[in-house]
Enzyme design. Structure first.
Site, PDB file in Angstrom:
ATOM      1  N   GLU A   1       0.802  -1.218   0.000  1.00 49.31           N
ATOM      2  CA  GLU A   1       0.000   0.000   0.000  1.00 49.31           C
ATOM      3  C   GLU A   1       0.840   1.277   0.000  1.00 49.31           C
ATOM      4  O   GLU A   1       0.803   2.085   0.927  1.00 49.31           O
ATOM      5  CB  GLU A   1      -0.954   0.001   1.203  1.00 49.31           C
TER       6      GLU A   1
ATOM      7  N   GLU B   1      -6.670  -7.789  -0.651  1.00 48.95           N
ATOM      8  CA  GLU B   1      -7.125  -7.710   0.738  1.00 48.95           C
ATOM      9  C   GLU B   1      -8.606  -7.369   0.775  1.00 48.95           C
ATOM     10  O   GLU B   1      -9.097  -6.566  -0.018  1.00 48.95           O
ATOM     11  CB  GLU B   1      -6.369  -6.632   1.524  1.00 48.95           C
TER      12      GLU B   1
END
Length: 682
Positions: A155, A315
Site C-alpha cells: 500500500e 485484501e
C-alpha cells in the site's frame, strides 16, 4: 494468455495475508492454521509483508529458516505462497543507524521511527538495504515450488520533502521543461504574484508553509512523486528479476481511488493489478445496494489499469475493520455476495487481511478469518468456508475477462488539477464520485462499463464518456476527434478542457485544444450552485415532458453548429442550450452542460445510448449484471443486492452455482447470485 499467474491454476485463488512470524513460539497454532486453511478452502497465503525485523534483526544478520519451513508446510498441503518484500515497515536499527531513510514532512520536519510507510523513496541507503534483503530472499526461496508471485512492499503512499527529494524534483523539472527555466515560468504563469524563477535550483516542493499558489508547481510535484514511486519500485523489481531463477509475476497492492499516486503510471511497472477493498457496508448514508455499486465501480477502475487480464483482490475484511469511524460487522450473506461481485467484475482472487488476528498492537481487533477464540465454529469462519466452496464451483471462470463496449475516462492528473482549482466550490467538485455516478447510471441501464485513461480511447469502444475532463492535452483532444470521426459516440460534460497539462488556461473559450469545434460550442460561463439551488433541463423534441434535475454546476453555452437537444428551465439562462449533439464523420459528440441528479443522469444516458446499438435494459434497484468471456463461453453474473426476491429473464444456460440448466426466467433471493454459463455468440 489471461491467467494472472502465467498459467491456469484451475481455481479461483482464495486466501490472504498470513503472519506466522507472530506465532513462531506456538507450533501448535501454526499446525492448526494449516488444518483450518484447508477446511476454509484456502489455497494461498501472502507472507512476509512486515517481516523485515525477523529476516534481518540486526544489520547484516539474516534468518530465513522459519520462512522456508512455513512455505514448505503450506505447499505440502496444497497452499501456494505470494511473497512480499518487507519494505513497507523498516526495522528500528535501520532508522537509528541511517536517519536519512526517514521522510521529511511538508513543514520540513524529519519523521521519527514508527508505524509504517515512512521511508524516503529517494534515499540511496534505503534502496541499497532493501535491494540486499530482496536479493537474499530470492536466493533463499525464489525457486520454491510453492512461490507463485512477488508482492512489492504494501500500500504505497505519502510524500517526502527532504533535500534528496527536492533535488530529484528539480532534475525532473529540468527534463520536463527541456532545461529552459523560461519555458517553466511561462507554463506555470509565474509572473503572477512575482513568482518567477531564475534557475531550477531555486525551486522547492510545495511546502505547506511555502509556495502553494502555483497550480503548475503543485501538479508537477504530484507527477514527480508518482515518478519517484516508479523509480523506487523499479529498484526492487530489478533486484528480484536479476537474481530469480524462477520467473513469476510481480504485483503491489493498490488502494481505493487513492489520491497520492497516479496508479495508471505505476501500473506499468507491475505484471498484475492487485488492490485492497474495504467497502463501508451498512452505513447511514446509502443502501447496501449502493455500497455494492460503489464497490463495482472501484473494481472496474482497477480492472481498467490492465484490462487485458484479470485483476486480484489482495485484501478484504471477512468481518469488520478496525480503522473506520464506525467498525460495523458484515451482516450474514454479505461476504459471499461481495466475493461473487468481485469475481463478476474481473478478479481471479478473493483474499483477506488477515488469516489470524494479531494478539497485540494496532490491528489486534481488525477482522480476520481466525478470531482470538481460535476455533472454526464462528460465523465468520463458516462464511469464509462457504465462500471457498462457492469459488470452487465457478473455478472455470478463471482467466476470462469482460469485453465492454462503453468506457468512462478517469485521470489522476485531471483529478489533481481540478481539486487544486479555484472558482468552483471546494465542497462539490467530487471528480471521482462523479465518474462513479456515470458508471452507476449505466449499470442501472444494464450496461457494464470500463474505467479507462483518455490515452486508451479507441474504437474498440462504441461509447466513451469523459466527465469533467478539466485538464486536456492537445494529443488527447485529437484522439477524441478521431474516435468520433471513426464512428464512436463521445459524451463530454461541463468543466471540460479548461486547462492544458500544466494547468495553463486555454484561450479562445472552453473546451480548448480544438474540442470546441468537435462539440460545436463554447462554454462562456459556469454557474456554481448552492446546495439549495436547482435548475432543470427540458428536452426540446420527442419527450418535452421530461425534465432533468440540475444541481451544483451549470455552464452557459454559446452554440455554433451543434443541435440543441435540451434547454435550461430556470434562472436568467432559462431556454438556453444545456444538452447538445454534433455529428462529425461517422460518429457523434454529445455535450452535457450541467450536473444532473441520479435519475436524471440515467434518463440522459439513455438518450445518448439510444443513438447506438448498445442495448439498454433498465434493471430494478439493487440488481447488478456483469459478464466475463473466454473464446468459447460467456459467464454472466446476476446479483440481487435488494431486500426482495428478483426475477431475471435469461437465455438458456447452466447455473454454475447449482449445476442446473436454466431456461427462461429465474428467481433470486435477497443477497444472492447466479452465474450463468452460455456459449459465446459469434
Amino acid at each position: 494468455m489471461n491467467y494472472i499467474f502465467g498459467k491456469r491454476m484451475n481455481s479461483i485463488m482464495h486466501g490472504g495475508d498470513y503472519n506466522p512470524e507472530q506465532w513462531l513460539d506456538r507450533p501448535d497454532i501454526l499446525a492448526k492454521d494449516i488444518e483450518y486453511m484447508k477446511e476454509a478452502g484456502v489455497n494461498e497465503a501472502t507472507l512476509g509483508v512486515f517481516a523485515w525485523s525477523m529476516y534481518e534483526p540486526r544489520e547484516g544478520e539474516f534468518h530465513f529458516e522459519w520462512l522456508k519451513q512455513i512455505m514448505d508446510n503450506l505447499y505440502e498441503n496444497g497452499i501456494y505462497t505470494i511473497l512480499a518484500t518487507p519494505s513497507g515497515a523498516r526495522p528500528i536499527w535501520l532508522d537509528n543507524t541511517y536517519p536519512e531513510v526517514m521522510r521529511v514532512d511538508n513543514m520540513g520536519n524529519r519523521n521519527r521511527h514508527g508505524i509504517r510507510h515512512n521511508h524516503c523513496l529517494s534515499s540511496p541507503i534505503m534502496r541499497e538495504k532493501i535491494s540486499l534483503l530482496d536479493q537474499k530472499l530470492v536466493e533463499e526461496v525464489g525457486n520454491h515450488p510453492g512461490l507463485i508471485m512477488w508482492h512489492i512492499s504494501n500500500e504505497f503512499g505519502g510524500e517526502c520533502y527532504c533535500d534528496l527529494c527536492k533535488r530529484g524534483f528539480q532534475q525532473y523539472l529540468r527534463k520536463r521543461y527541456d532545461g529552459d527555466i523560461n519555458k517553466l515560468n511561462h507554463e506555470w504563469w509565474a509572473t503572477f504574484w512575482s513568482a518567477r524563477y531564475n534557475s531550477f535550483d531555486e525551486i522547492e516542493p510545495p511546502f505547506k508553509n511555502g509556495q502553494t499558489a502555483i497550480m503548475g508547481l503543485n501538479l508537477d510535484w504530484k507527477k514527480f512523486t508518482t515518478q519517484n514511486y516508479c523509480d523506487y519500485i523499479s529498484v526492487e523489481i530489478d533486484t528480484l528479476r536479476k537474481y530469480a531463477k524462477k520467473e513469476v509475476p510481480i504485483t503491489t497492492n493498490f488502494m481505493k481511488r487513492f489520491w497520492d499516486i497516479d496508479y495508471r503510471t505505476l501500473a506499468k511497472k507491475i505484471d498484475v493489478i492487485s488492490w485492497d477493498s474495504y467497502p463501508f457496508f451498512h452505513n447511514d448514508q446509502e443502501s447496501f445496494a449502493d455500497t455494492m455499486l460503489e464497490s463495482g465501480f472501484d473494481h472496474a477502475m482497477m480492472r481498467g489499469l490492465k484490462k487485458d487480464k484479470p485483476f486480484m483482490l489482495m485484501e478484504s475484511a471477512p468481518g469488520k475493520v478496525n480503522w473506520s469511524p464506525y467498525n460495523k460487522l458484515k451482516r450474514p450473506g454479505v461476504h459471499k455476495q461481495f466475493a461473487l461481485q468481485t469475481i463478476a467484475c474481473g478478479s481471479d482472487t478473493v483474499q483477506y487481511f488477515q488469516w489470524r488476528k494479531s494478539r497485540g498492537a494496532a490491528e489486534q481487533h481488525h477482522g480476520a478469518v481466525m478470531d482470538h477464540l481460535g476455533t472454526t465454529d464462528t460465523r465468520i469462519f463458516k462464511e469464509v468456508a462457504e465462500t471457498g466452496n462457492v469459488l470452487k464451483k465457478i473455478a472455470e471462470v478463471e482467466g476470462s475477462i469482460p469485453q465492454n463496449k462503453v468506457a468512462i475516462v478517469f485521470e489522476w492528473e485531471n483529478w489533481w488539477a481540478f481539486e487544486d482549482a479555484g472558482g468552483f466550490s471546494w465542497h462539490t467538485k467530487k471528480y471521482d464520485t462523479t465518474c462513479m455516478e456515470y458508471w452507476k447510471a449505466l449499470a442501472a441501464l444494464g450496461v457494464d462499463a470500463d474505467v479507462i485513461s483518455a490515452n486508451d480511447i479507441s474504437n474498440e469502444y462504441k461509447v466513451v464518456i469523459a466527465p469533467m475532463l478539466y485538464s486536456v492535452t492537445e494529443a488527447i483532444a485529437d484522439k477524441m476527434k478521431r474516435f468520433v470521426e471513426n464512428g464512436g459516440t463521445l459524451l463530454g460534460t461541463y468543466i471540460m478542457g479548461y486547462v492544458n497539462e500544466n494547468c495553463l488556461c486555454y484561450e479562445g473559450g472552453f473546451p480548448g485544444a480544438g474540442l470546441s469545434e468537435l462539440f460545436g460550442l463554447i462554454s462562456e460561463e459556469i454557474d456554481t450552485l448552492y446546495p439549495s439551488d436547482r435548475n432543470g433541463i427540458r428536452f426540446v423534441s420527442g419527450n418535452e415532458d421530461t425534465v432533468l434535475t440540475v444541481k451544483e454546476y451549470a455552464e452557459i453555452l454559446r452554440v455554433h453548429d451543434a443541435e440543441v437537444l435540451g434547454v435550461y428551465t430556470d434562472d436568467f439562462y432559462a431556454k438556453q442550450p444545456a444538452f447538445t449533439v454534433k455529428s462529425t464523420g461517422k460518429g457523434k459528440a454529445y455535450y452535457q452542460a450541467a450536473r444532473c441528479e441520479d435519475q436524471a443522469l440515467i434518463d440522459l444516458l439513455e438518450v445518448v445510448l439510444s443513438s447506438t446499438d448498445i442495448t439498454c435494459t433498465r434493471l430494478a434497484k439493487g440488481i447488478e449484471k456483469h459478464t466475463r468471456y473466454t473464446d468459447d463461453f460467456a459467464y454472466t453474473f446476476y446479483l440481487n443486492n435488494s431486500d426482495e426476491n428478483a426475477i431475471f429473464e435469461v437465455v438458456d444456460g447452466e447455473n454454475l452455482l447449482s449445476g442446473e440448466e436454466v431456461k427462461g426466467s429465474v428467481e433470486i433471493g435477497p443477497k444472492e447470485c447466479i452465474v450463468i454459463k452460455q456459449w459465446k455468440e459469434s
